[in-house]
Design a protein around this motif. Structure first.
Motif, PDB file in Angstrom:
ATOM      1  N   GLY A 140       0.804  -1.211   0.000  1.00  0.00           N
ATOM      2  CA  GLY A 140       0.000   0.000   0.000  1.00  0.00           C
ATOM      3  C   GLY A 140       0.840   1.264   0.000  1.00  0.00           C
ATOM      4  N   TYR A 142      -3.195   2.019  -1.332  1.00  0.00           N
ATOM      5  CA  TYR A 142      -3.917   1.720  -2.566  1.00  0.00           C
ATOM      6  C   TYR A 142      -4.976   2.787  -2.831  1.00  0.00           C
ATOM      7  N   GLN A 161      -4.880   0.997   4.799  1.00  0.00           N
ATOM      8  CA  GLN A 161      -4.132   0.622   3.603  1.00  0.00           C
ATOM      9  C   GLN A 161      -4.533   1.438   2.383  1.00  0.00           C
TER      10      GLN A 161
END
Length: 218
Positions: A140, A142, A161
């Motif tokens: 990540g 993301y 994340q």
């Protein structure tokens, strides 16, 4: 040769009869689904282009083409550059997103689901192995996380994340089977959880790893 021609025709028919009439107009999605051999991601002997979920054993499924296409379109709606696919299975959805030019991390924990197709057709896709519930923080942040299967709720750990403005795309459902309805939703971190906007109804296939632990009543 005849079998290849038959699969190519089935693939075109899948897009023209199952995908495009069901609110999927993103040419990145339809183009990828015309090009990728879905049969390579499905168990040998199954009819990969049927309008149905394909059982993979132990409660796992390759989601039907229409649901897969709509999840892909929802994911691409915000034009993400970096996406995590949770519960990627053999990697069909991950390969669609990769073919659309997105950098994809495909997370799976069941090695038996690997057909070898992702290594051959997964442009822009990195396959990783680990617990689905944990996500993949190492890759990540993301722009989007898409869960390939139904879940009762989105794990709160996924919020950390996401990049700023990132979204989770998931099918939310408490049950599956006849009469059960799942709702594909776009979720954004909000407070201690997620704010969810439901987008379309679908038949849920709960990911076994996300099922709540049994509670015993006395």
């Amino acid at each position: 040769m005849a079998d290849l021609i038959s699969q190519n025709i089935a693939r075109e028919n899948m897009v023209d009869t199952q995908i495009r009439p069901n609110h999927v107009q993103d040419k990145r999605v339809t183009g990828a689904m015309r090009a990728l051999p879905r049969e390579a991601f499905a168990p040998q002997g199954s009819f990969a282009y049927a309008d149905a979920d394909i059982p993979l054993g132990q409660g796992r499924y390759l989601l039907n083409p229409m649901t897969t296409a709509r999840l892909a379109q929802l994911t691409l709606e915000s034009n993400p550059g970096h996406v995590l696919v949770v519960g990627a299975g053999a990697g069909y959805l991950a390969a669609i997103l990769g073919a659309a030019g997105v950098a994809v991390v495909a997370l799976e924990e069941e090695a038996r689901l690997n057909t070898g197709a992702l290594a051959q057709y997964g442009a822009n896709v990195e396959a990783v192995t680990g617990p689905l519930l944990a996500g993949w923080p190492a890759g990540g942040p993301y722009d989007a996380i898409v869960i390939e299967g139904a879940v009762p709720e989105i794990p709160k750990a996924f919020a950390a994340q996401l990049a700023p403005g990132g979204r989770v795309i998931a099918i939310l459902a408490d049950a599956e089977g006849p009469g059960a309805v799942g709702r594909a939703a776009v979720a954004e971190p909000s407070g201690a959880g997620f704010a969810e906007v439901e987008v379309f109804d679908c038949t849920p296939r709960l990911l076994p790893q996300f099922r709540p632990a049994p509670v015993f009543a006395f």
